[in-house]
Design a protein around this motif. Structure first.
Motif, PDB file in Angstrom:
ATOM      1  N   PRO A  26       0.793  -1.234   0.000  1.00  0.00           N
ATOM      2  CA  PRO A  26       0.000   0.000   0.000  1.00  0.00           C
ATOM      3  C   PRO A  26       0.822   1.280   0.000  1.00  0.00           C
ATOM      4  CG  PRO A  26      -0.140  -1.123   2.123  1.00  0.00           C
ATOM      5  CD  PRO A  26       0.505  -2.079   1.178  1.00  0.00           C
ATOM      6  N   ARG A  27       2.042   1.222   0.516  1.00  0.00           N
ATOM      7  CA  ARG A  27       2.888   2.421   0.532  1.00  0.00           C
ATOM      8  C   ARG A  27       3.150   2.940  -0.883  1.00  0.00           C
ATOM      9  NH1 ARG A  27       8.289   3.677   0.349  1.00  0.00           N
ATOM     10  NH2 ARG A  27       8.857   1.500   0.016  1.00  0.00           N
ATOM     11  N   LYS A  28       3.181   2.008  -1.848  1.00  0.00           N
ATOM     12  CA  LYS A  28       3.374   2.385  -3.256  1.00  0.00           C
ATOM     13  C   LYS A  28       2.122   2.109  -4.077  1.00  0.00           C
ATOM     14  CE  LYS A  28       8.381   2.128  -3.825  1.00  0.00           C
ATOM     15  NZ  LYS A  28       9.464   1.634  -4.738  1.00  0.00           N
ATOM     16  N   LYS A  29       0.969   2.199  -3.439  1.00  0.00           N
ATOM     17  CA  LYS A  29      -0.311   1.963  -4.118  1.00  0.00           C
ATOM     18  C   LYS A  29      -0.325   0.599  -4.810  1.00  0.00           C
ATOM     19  CE  LYS A  29      -1.154   6.900  -4.772  1.00  0.00           C
ATOM     20  NZ  LYS A  29      -1.406   8.005  -5.724  1.00  0.00           N
ATOM     21  N   ASN A  30       0.266  -0.369  -4.114  1.00  0.00           N
ATOM     22  CA  ASN A  30       0.318  -1.760  -4.586  1.00  0.00           C
ATOM     23  C   ASN A  30       1.013  -1.907  -5.938  1.00  0.00           C
ATOM     24  OD1 ASN A  30      -0.921  -2.684  -2.268  1.00  0.00           O
ATOM     25  ND2 ASN A  30      -2.969  -2.676  -3.153  1.00  0.00           N
ATOM     26  N   ALA A  31       2.033  -1.082  -6.171  1.00  0.00           N
ATOM     27  CA  ALA A  31       2.851  -1.229  -7.379  1.00  0.00           C
ATOM     28  C   ALA A  31       3.537  -2.591  -7.358  1.00  0.00           C
ATOM     29  CB  ALA A  31       3.891  -0.119  -7.455  1.00  0.00           C
ATOM     30  N   ILE A  32       3.810  -3.123  -8.544  1.00  0.00           N
ATOM     31  CA  ILE A  32       4.379  -4.465  -8.687  1.00  0.00           C
ATOM     32  C   ILE A  32       5.812  -4.365  -9.200  1.00  0.00           C
ATOM     33  CG2 ILE A  32       4.034  -6.749  -9.707  1.00  0.00           C
ATOM     34  CD1 ILE A  32       1.151  -5.902 -10.327  1.00  0.00           C
ATOM     35  N   ASN A  33       6.761  -4.891  -8.427  1.00  0.00           N
ATOM     36  CA  ASN A  33       8.149  -4.910  -8.891  1.00  0.00           C
ATOM     37  C   ASN A  33       8.472  -6.270  -9.515  1.00  0.00           C
ATOM     38  OD1 ASN A  33       8.584  -6.699  -6.752  1.00  0.00           O
ATOM     39  ND2 ASN A  33       9.412  -5.119  -5.403  1.00  0.00           N
ATOM     40  N   LEU A  34       9.710  -6.445  -9.959  1.00  0.00           N
ATOM     41  CA  LEU A  34      10.073  -7.671 -10.680  1.00  0.00           C
ATOM     42  C   LEU A  34       9.897  -8.908  -9.818  1.00  0.00           C
ATOM     43  CD1 LEU A  34      13.250  -6.756 -12.780  1.00  0.00           C
ATOM     44  CD2 LEU A  34      10.838  -6.702 -13.417  1.00  0.00           C
ATOM     45  N   GLN A  35      10.262  -8.826  -8.540  1.00  0.00           N
ATOM     46  CA  GLN A  35      10.106  -9.982  -7.673  1.00  0.00           C
ATOM     47  C   GLN A  35       8.639 -10.330  -7.493  1.00  0.00           C
ATOM     48  OE1 GLN A  35      12.656 -11.953  -6.453  1.00  0.00           O
ATOM     49  NE2 GLN A  35      10.904 -13.272  -6.015  1.00  0.00           N
ATOM     50  N   ALA A  36       7.793  -9.296  -7.403  1.00  0.00           N
ATOM     51  CA  ALA A  36       6.357  -9.541  -7.268  1.00  0.00           C
ATOM     52  C   ALA A  36       5.790 -10.184  -8.530  1.00  0.00           C
ATOM     53  CB  ALA A  36       5.620  -8.241  -6.958  1.00  0.00           C
ATOM     54  N   ASP A  63      -6.545   1.010  -0.627  1.00  0.00           N
ATOM     55  CA  ASP A  63      -7.363   1.809  -1.545  1.00  0.00           C
ATOM     56  C   ASP A  63      -7.136   1.483  -3.014  1.00  0.00           C
ATOM     57  OD1 ASP A  63      -8.400   3.140   0.637  1.00  0.00           O
ATOM     58  OD2 ASP A  63      -6.912   4.749   0.540  1.00  0.00           O
ATOM     59  N   PHE A  64      -6.047   0.808  -3.350  1.00  0.00           N
ATOM     60  CA  PHE A  64      -5.708   0.501  -4.737  1.00  0.00           C
ATOM     61  C   PHE A  64      -5.740  -1.006  -4.957  1.00  0.00           C
ATOM     62  CE2 PHE A  64      -4.617   4.736  -5.696  1.00  0.00           C
ATOM     63  CZ  PHE A  64      -4.226   4.847  -7.017  1.00  0.00           C
ATOM     64  N   TYR A  65      -6.188  -1.402  -6.165  1.00  0.00           N
ATOM     65  CA  TYR A  65      -5.921  -2.774  -6.593  1.00  0.00           C
ATOM     66  C   TYR A  65      -4.437  -2.847  -6.901  1.00  0.00           C
ATOM     67  CZ  TYR A  65      -5.688  -6.927  -9.540  1.00  0.00           C
ATOM     68  OH  TYR A  65      -5.334  -8.137 -10.090  1.00  0.00           O
ATOM     69  N   SER A  66      -3.984  -2.041  -7.857  1.00  0.00           N
ATOM     70  CA  SER A  66      -2.548  -1.905  -8.112  1.00  0.00           C
ATOM     71  C   SER A  66      -2.298  -0.750  -9.073  1.00  0.00           C
ATOM     72  CB  SER A  66      -1.961  -3.191  -8.707  1.00  0.00           C
ATOM     73  OG  SER A  66      -0.613  -2.990  -9.105  1.00  0.00           O
ATOM     74  N   SER A  67      -1.245  -0.005  -8.791  1.00  0.00           N
ATOM     75  CA  SER A  67      -0.849   1.093  -9.677  1.00  0.00           C
ATOM     76  C   SER A  67       0.057   0.617 -10.811  1.00  0.00           C
ATOM     77  CB  SER A  67      -0.140   2.191  -8.875  1.00  0.00           C
ATOM     78  OG  SER A  67       0.987   1.675  -8.187  1.00  0.00           O
ATOM     79  N   GLY A  68       0.227  -0.701 -10.927  1.00  0.00           N
ATOM     80  CA  GLY A  68       0.955  -1.249 -12.070  1.00  0.00           C
ATOM     81  C   GLY A  68       2.447  -1.410 -11.820  1.00  0.00           C
ATOM     82  N   ASN A  69       3.209  -1.347 -12.872  1.00  0.00           N
ATOM     83  CA  ASN A  69       4.647  -1.588 -12.825  1.00  0.00           C
ATOM     84  C   ASN A  69       5.352  -0.560 -11.951  1.00  0.00           C
ATOM     85  OD1 ASN A  69       7.161  -2.644 -13.447  1.00  0.00           O
ATOM     86  ND2 ASN A  69       7.359  -1.501 -15.346  1.00  0.00           N
ATOM     87  N   ASP A  70       6.195  -1.037 -11.053  1.00  0.00           N
ATOM     88  CA  ASP A  70       6.980  -0.160 -10.195  1.00  0.00           C
ATOM     89  C   ASP A  70       8.197   0.316 -10.984  1.00  0.00           C
ATOM     90  OD1 ASP A  70       8.332   1.168  -8.236  1.00  0.00           O
ATOM     91  OD2 ASP A  70       8.284  -0.454  -6.765  1.00  0.00           O
ATOM     92  N   ILE A  71       8.016   1.384 -11.747  1.00  0.00           N
ATOM     93  CA  ILE A  71       9.088   1.886 -12.611  1.00  0.00           C
ATOM     94  C   ILE A  71      10.279   2.356 -11.800  1.00  0.00           C
ATOM     95  CG2 ILE A  71       9.695   3.663 -14.302  1.00  0.00           C
ATOM     96  CD1 ILE A  71       6.884   3.498 -15.383  1.00  0.00           C
ATOM     97  N   SER A  72      10.026   2.955 -10.645  1.00  0.00           N
ATOM     98  CA  SER A  72      11.132   3.457  -9.829  1.00  0.00           C
ATOM     99  C   SER A  72      12.046   2.323  -9.386  1.00  0.00           C
ATOM    100  CB  SER A  72      10.595   4.217  -8.613  1.00  0.00           C
ATOM    101  OG  SER A  72       9.807   3.368  -7.791  1.00  0.00           O
ATOM    102  N   ALA A  73      11.467   1.169  -9.051  1.00  0.00           N
ATOM    103  CA  ALA A  73      12.273   0.014  -8.646  1.00  0.00           C
ATOM    104  C   ALA A  73      13.081  -0.515  -9.823  1.00  0.00           C
ATOM    105  CB  ALA A  73      11.382  -1.085  -8.091  1.00  0.00           C
TER     106      ALA A  73
END
Length: 262
Positions: A26-36, A63-73
């Motif tokens: 949730p801290r990153k709006k459920n962003a998904i990184n490569l490990q995820a 509050d989010f399903y997912s904000s998608g790809n974690d580009i920052s990671a």
């Protein structure tokens, strides 16, 4: 009910024959990184093979399903850009395949906004429910990238060419009501009603005979499997090239700059 937390922000819970996989970042709006990406593929494949599971449910925490790809990671990795993107594409392709090759009942519950690859893979679920305040957004061209998650095939098939083009080319943000009207979701719920109204229904689905579900799914997708595999591979190839374009690089720099000011 048993629960366990995966290191890559996945919460896994078992309710009888129903397994709930929640994106828990949730801290990153459920962003998904490569490990995820990798863990999500592993969890879907494990649920598919586990005889105790009839239904798998995907949702998000908060509050989010997912904000998608974690580009920052992705951009902060110590690997070269080529190594990062090769790894990203490999993980992405495998995760997407885990969705459309799932043999049992796969239900998506969009508790909040679904963005990018989170939206396109959610559409691969057999049944999709959505909070009436949520939305679906696929801003691929705004990032200089391209369609992914088989959306080049699934979006026109579900929505028709014009609405799909508005989504994939013009970065249109689809409201929950639009998602219902364009056959993307089966039903809308108030988010506060998920546990009291939707979840008991899903638990009942878990009592359905799994062999019947698998047989009917196989019949329904007999002519689609090859098309989904082709779309997944083709999109990955084009996406790999798009990452190296000046358009994409500039769009990502702008995106990272906006995030740093938030």
């Amino acid at each position: 009910m048993a629960a366990r937390l995966r290191p890559a922000h996945l919460l896994i819970e078992q309710f009888g024959s129903v397994r709930r996989i929640s994106i828990n970042n949730p801290r990153k709006k459920n962003a998904i990184n490569l490990q995820a990406y990798s863990d999500l593929a592993d969890e879907l494949n494990a649920a598919d093979e586990d005889e105790s599971v009839t239904v798998a449910v995907l949702t998000g925490v908060g509050d989010f399903y997912s904000s998608g790809n974690d580009i920052s990671a992705l951009m902060s990795s110590d690997k070269t850009i080529e190594e990062r993107l090769e790894s990203s594409n490999s993980h992405l392709t495998r995760m997407v395949r885990a969705f459309y090759s799932f043999n049992k009942l796969l239900i998506g519950v969009l508790n909040g906004p679904a963005i990018g690859v989170a939206a396109t893979t959610a559409v691969l679920c057999d049944v999709l429910y959505m909070a009436d305040t949520a939305y679906i957004h696929t801003p691929f061209t705004a990032l200089g990238l391209c369609a992914e998650g088989c959306s080049s095939y699934t979006f026109p098939k579900l929505m028709g060419r014009s609405k799909a083009s508005e989504m994939l080319l013009l970065n249109h943000r689809m409201s929950a009501q639009e998602a219902l009207e364009f056959n993307v979701v089966a039903e809308l719920f108030k988010r506060e009603d998920f546990e009291s109204k939707l979840w008991p229904r899903i638990l009942q689905y878990g009592k359905l005979p799994v062999g019947s579900i698998k047989a009917t799914k196989q019949l329904m997708r007999k002519f689609e499997s090859d098309k989904l595999e082709e779309a997944n591979e083709r999109e990955a190839q084009v996406l790999a090239k798009r990452w190296f374009t000046e358009e994409a690089m500039q769009a990502i720099v702008n995106f990272m700059s906006r995030k740093s000011k938030m």
